[in-house]
Design an enzyme around this catalytic site. Structure first.
Site, mmCIF file in Angstrom:
data_model
loop_
_atom_site.group_PDB
_atom_site.id
_atom_site.type_symbol
_atom_site.label_atom_id
_atom_site.label_comp_id
_atom_site.label_asym_id
_atom_site.label_seq_id
_atom_site.Cartn_x
_atom_site.Cartn_y
_atom_site.Cartn_z
ATOM 1 N N SER A 1 0.839 -1.189 0.000
ATOM 2 C CA SER A 1 0.000 0.000 0.000
ATOM 3 C C SER A 1 0.877 1.244 0.000
ATOM 4 O O SER A 1 2.024 1.230 0.451
ATOM 5 C CB SER A 1 -0.923 0.011 1.224
ATOM 6 N N ASP A 2 0.319 2.319 -0.527
ATOM 7 C CA ASP A 2 1.038 3.590 -0.522
ATOM 8 C C ASP A 2 0.018 4.724 -0.521
ATOM 9 O O ASP A 2 -1.092 4.581 -1.024
ATOM 10 C CB ASP A 2 1.947 3.716 -1.745
ATOM 11 N N GLN A 3 0.434 5.837 0.066
ATOM 12 C CA GLN A 3 -0.439 7.006 0.122
ATOM 13 C C GLN A 3 0.347 8.264 -0.232
ATOM 14 O O GLN A 3 1.460 8.475 0.263
ATOM 15 C CB GLN A 3 -1.042 7.168 1.518
#
Length: 205
Positions: free
Chosen positions: A81-83
């Site tokens: 995941s990445d934001q």
């Protein structure tokens, strides 16, 4: 004499689940699903490509993190995941320092920011690979410099994209949050994660 009823077939063993992230926020969110999982650090360069939009950056990094960890655990189902905080197409990452956090919050006050949160699920053995985006639109209050300083002194959110933790005191900085996946702003969109885990063969219930 009646024949004995056939024994029920044993359920197939659940694949190892690995969270490809060392973020304690993502680990705490994944624990909500009551699944056993391991944590592995993804060694991925997070430098944006030239002209890369924050949305595409988040998608690319989420998938890259899952793929890198899946190469080490080929039989496992791996979550990456990445934001990236997206201010009118400008990517705002983790501030790292107090001064950079002040600068970010000053830029965002009174404005809408889209937190582009991407999640990927990969299983190398089965060839399964999916990645989805869960954008969250956040409207910041017109914060004073004193409010910014007071917030940063209390919460020190220097490891959070956009310098604000909505699950803590950071909620006081906001006027509105618009999302169809409530945990996306914290860092892992669980509705999308559950959907992809089911598709990968992980039994949730």
């Amino acid at each position: 004499m009646s024949a004995a009823a056939p024994s029920p077939s044993p359920e197939p063993a659940q694949r190892l689940l690995v969270l490809g992230s060392t973020s304690r926020y993502r680990r705490e969110l994944l624990q909500r699903l009551h699944l056993r999982f391991e944590v592995a650090s993804p060694d991925v360069d997070e430098t944006p490509n030239a002209g890369e939009h924050p949305r595409e950056l988040a998608l690319r990094l989420a998938l890259a993190k899952a793929q890198v960890v899946a190469a080490r655990f080929p039989a496992a189902v791996v979550i990456g995941s990445d934001q990236v905080a997206d201010l009118d197409g400008l990517a705002l990452g983790k501030p790292g320092t107090h001064d950079r956090a002040v600068e970010q919050l000053r830029h965002m006050r009174g404005r809408s920011v889209v937190f582009q949160t991407a999640v990927a699920v990969v299983c190398q053995d089965t060839g399964f690979q999916q990645v989805e985006l869960a954008p969250v639109r956040v409207r910041f209050r017109d914060l004073s410099d004193a409010e910014i300083e007071a917030y940063l002194e209390r919460e020190q959110p220097y490891d959070c994209a956009g310098s604000a933790k909505s699950e803590g005191l950071g909620i006081s900085l906001l006027d509105a949050i618009d999302s169809d996946d409530p945990t996306a702003l914290v860092g892992l969109p669980l509705i999308r994660t559950c959907r992809m885990l089911r598709a990968a063969g992980v039994k949730l219930l």
